[in-house]
Design a protein around this motif. Structure first.
Motif, PDB file in Angstrom:
ATOM      1  N   MET A 291       0.301  -3.578   7.405  1.00 41.30           N
ATOM      2  CA  MET A 291      -0.779  -2.751   7.896  1.00 41.30           C
ATOM      3  C   MET A 291      -0.582  -1.299   7.437  1.00 41.30           C
ATOM      4  SD  MET A 291      -2.135  -2.326  11.712  1.00 41.30           S
ATOM      5  CE  MET A 291      -3.617  -3.213  11.879  1.00 41.30           C
ATOM      6  N   ALA A 292       0.655  -0.831   7.467  1.00 46.68           N
ATOM      7  CA  ALA A 292       0.949   0.532   7.027  1.00 46.68           C
ATOM      8  C   ALA A 292       0.616   0.699   5.544  1.00 46.68           C
ATOM      9  CB  ALA A 292       2.415   0.875   7.291  1.00 46.68           C
ATOM     10  N   LEU A 293       0.913  -0.310   4.752  1.00 48.18           N
ATOM     11  CA  LEU A 293       0.594  -0.269   3.325  1.00 48.18           C
ATOM     12  C   LEU A 293      -0.921  -0.199   3.106  1.00 48.18           C
ATOM     13  CD1 LEU A 293       1.650  -0.374   0.434  1.00 48.18           C
ATOM     14  CD2 LEU A 293       1.551  -2.861   0.579  1.00 48.18           C
ATOM     15  N   GLY A 294      -1.677  -0.906   3.921  1.00 48.78           N
ATOM     16  CA  GLY A 294      -3.139  -0.860   3.841  1.00 48.78           C
ATOM     17  C   GLY A 294      -3.680   0.522   4.152  1.00 48.78           C
ATOM     18  N   VAL A 295      -3.150   1.175   5.169  1.00 48.12           N
ATOM     19  CA  VAL A 295      -3.592   2.524   5.546  1.00 48.12           C
ATOM     20  C   VAL A 295      -3.242   3.517   4.438  1.00 48.12           C
ATOM     21  CG1 VAL A 295      -3.234   4.410   7.197  1.00 48.12           C
ATOM     22  CG2 VAL A 295      -3.493   2.071   8.010  1.00 48.12           C
ATOM     23  N   ILE A 296      -2.046   3.416   3.887  1.00 45.10           N
ATOM     24  CA  ILE A 296      -1.626   4.308   2.800  1.00 45.10           C
ATOM     25  C   ILE A 296      -2.528   4.100   1.582  1.00 45.10           C
ATOM     26  CG2 ILE A 296       0.231   4.818   1.165  1.00 45.10           C
ATOM     27  CD1 ILE A 296       2.200   4.244   3.476  1.00 45.10           C
ATOM     28  N   SER A 297      -2.811   2.845   1.251  1.00 45.68           N
ATOM     29  CA  SER A 297      -3.694   2.547   0.115  1.00 45.68           C
ATOM     30  C   SER A 297      -5.089   3.112   0.355  1.00 45.68           C
ATOM     31  CB  SER A 297      -3.783   1.039  -0.106  1.00 45.68           C
ATOM     32  OG  SER A 297      -2.537   0.512  -0.446  1.00 45.68           O
ATOM     33  N   PHE A 298      -5.577   3.008   1.566  1.00 45.64           N
ATOM     34  CA  PHE A 298      -6.905   3.514   1.918  1.00 45.64           C
ATOM     35  C   PHE A 298      -6.984   5.027   1.725  1.00 45.64           C
ATOM     36  CE2 PHE A 298     -10.163   4.857   5.010  1.00 45.64           C
ATOM     37  CZ  PHE A 298     -11.229   4.099   4.542  1.00 45.64           C
ATOM     38  N   ILE A 299      -5.894   5.735   1.936  1.00 45.43           N
ATOM     39  CA  ILE A 299      -5.858   7.190   1.797  1.00 45.43           C
ATOM     40  C   ILE A 299      -5.634   7.592   0.342  1.00 45.43           C
ATOM     41  CG2 ILE A 299      -4.563   9.275   2.416  1.00 45.43           C
ATOM     42  CD1 ILE A 299      -4.041   7.911   5.148  1.00 45.43           C
ATOM     43  N   VAL A 300      -4.708   6.937  -0.346  1.00 47.63           N
ATOM     44  CA  VAL A 300      -4.299   7.350  -1.695  1.00 47.63           C
ATOM     45  C   VAL A 300      -5.252   6.848  -2.775  1.00 47.63           C
ATOM     46  CG1 VAL A 300      -2.448   7.125  -3.403  1.00 47.63           C
ATOM     47  CG2 VAL A 300      -1.888   7.524  -1.016  1.00 47.63           C
ATOM     48  N   PHE A 301      -5.799   5.646  -2.634  1.00 44.06           N
ATOM     49  CA  PHE A 301      -6.600   5.049  -3.694  1.00 44.06           C
ATOM     50  C   PHE A 301      -7.815   5.889  -4.105  1.00 44.06           C
ATOM     51  CE2 PHE A 301      -9.813   2.086  -5.340  1.00 44.06           C
ATOM     52  CZ  PHE A 301      -9.122   1.640  -6.463  1.00 44.06           C
ATOM     53  N   PRO A 302      -8.618   6.429  -3.186  1.00 42.85           N
ATOM     54  CA  PRO A 302      -9.755   7.252  -3.620  1.00 42.85           C
ATOM     55  C   PRO A 302      -9.333   8.474  -4.440  1.00 42.85           C
ATOM     56  CG  PRO A 302     -10.033   6.646  -1.331  1.00 42.85           C
ATOM     57  CD  PRO A 302      -8.653   6.228  -1.732  1.00 42.85           C
ATOM     58  N   GLN A 303      -8.220   9.091  -4.094  1.00 39.70           N
ATOM     59  CA  GLN A 303      -7.747  10.238  -4.864  1.00 39.70           C
ATOM     60  C   GLN A 303      -7.312   9.798  -6.261  1.00 39.70           C
ATOM     61  OE1 GLN A 303      -4.722  11.891  -2.364  1.00 39.70           O
ATOM     62  NE2 GLN A 303      -6.206  12.959  -1.070  1.00 39.70           N
ATOM     63  N   TYR A 304      -6.602   8.675  -6.343  1.00 40.52           N
ATOM     64  CA  TYR A 304      -6.173   8.161  -7.639  1.00 40.52           C
ATOM     65  C   TYR A 304      -7.375   7.771  -8.487  1.00 40.52           C
ATOM     66  CZ  TYR A 304      -4.700   4.857 -11.170  1.00 40.52           C
ATOM     67  OH  TYR A 304      -4.535   4.210 -12.361  1.00 40.52           O
ATOM     68  N   LEU A 305      -8.369   7.143  -7.882  1.00 35.99           N
ATOM     69  CA  LEU A 305      -9.552   6.716  -8.613  1.00 35.99           C
ATOM     70  C   LEU A 305     -10.319   7.910  -9.175  1.00 35.99           C
ATOM     71  CD1 LEU A 305     -10.903   4.063  -9.336  1.00 35.99           C
ATOM     72  CD2 LEU A 305     -12.348   4.321  -7.328  1.00 35.99           C
TER      73      LEU A 305
END
Length: 122
Positions: free
Chosen positions: A1-15
């Motif tokens: 679940m923590a990995l999902g939250v981190i991905s949700f925050i970081v992915f838009p910036q990376y994209l």
């Protein structure tokens, strides 16, 4: 679940970074390099909008407009084919005349005119 939250925050910036880098490479290719800083002559008519410069000439019939949208910085015309025409307000000499023209075109041809002043580039 923590990995999902981190991905949700970081992915838009990376994209955003990825797209900026990707499209910057495309613009710097020989196909697009000579299109930067070109000026266009735009003629507005009751039946069409004509865009010209030394290399191209395009006519967009008013009947092919899906809607016209006004934001704080631009006028966007959505074409039925799925493309957009964008007119930056800062480059328009007579803003009020163009706005009146667009509103008259919308009224005459039953095209939707949208005021989207809260719209921003993402």
């Amino acid at each position: 679940m923590a990995l999902g939250v981190i991905s949700f925050i970081v992915f838009p910036q990376y994209l955003g970074y990825y797209y900026k880098k990707h499209f910057s490479k495309i613009i710097k290719t020989e196909d697009y390099k000579n299109r930067i800083d070109q000026s266009f002559n735009i003629s507005f008519n009751n039946e069409f909008i004509e865009v010209k410069n030394n290399h191209i000439q395009a006519k967009h019939n008013v009947g092919n407009f899906e809607y016209i949208s006004e934001t704080n910085e631009y006028f966007f015309i959505k074409l039925k084919a799925g493309d957009f025409l964008a007119y930056p307000k800062e480059q328009i000499n007579d803003f009020d005349t163009l706005k009146t023209y667009f509103k008259n075109i919308c009224t005459k041809n039953k095209i939707e005119y949208k005021n989207e002043y809260g719209w921003k580039w993402k």
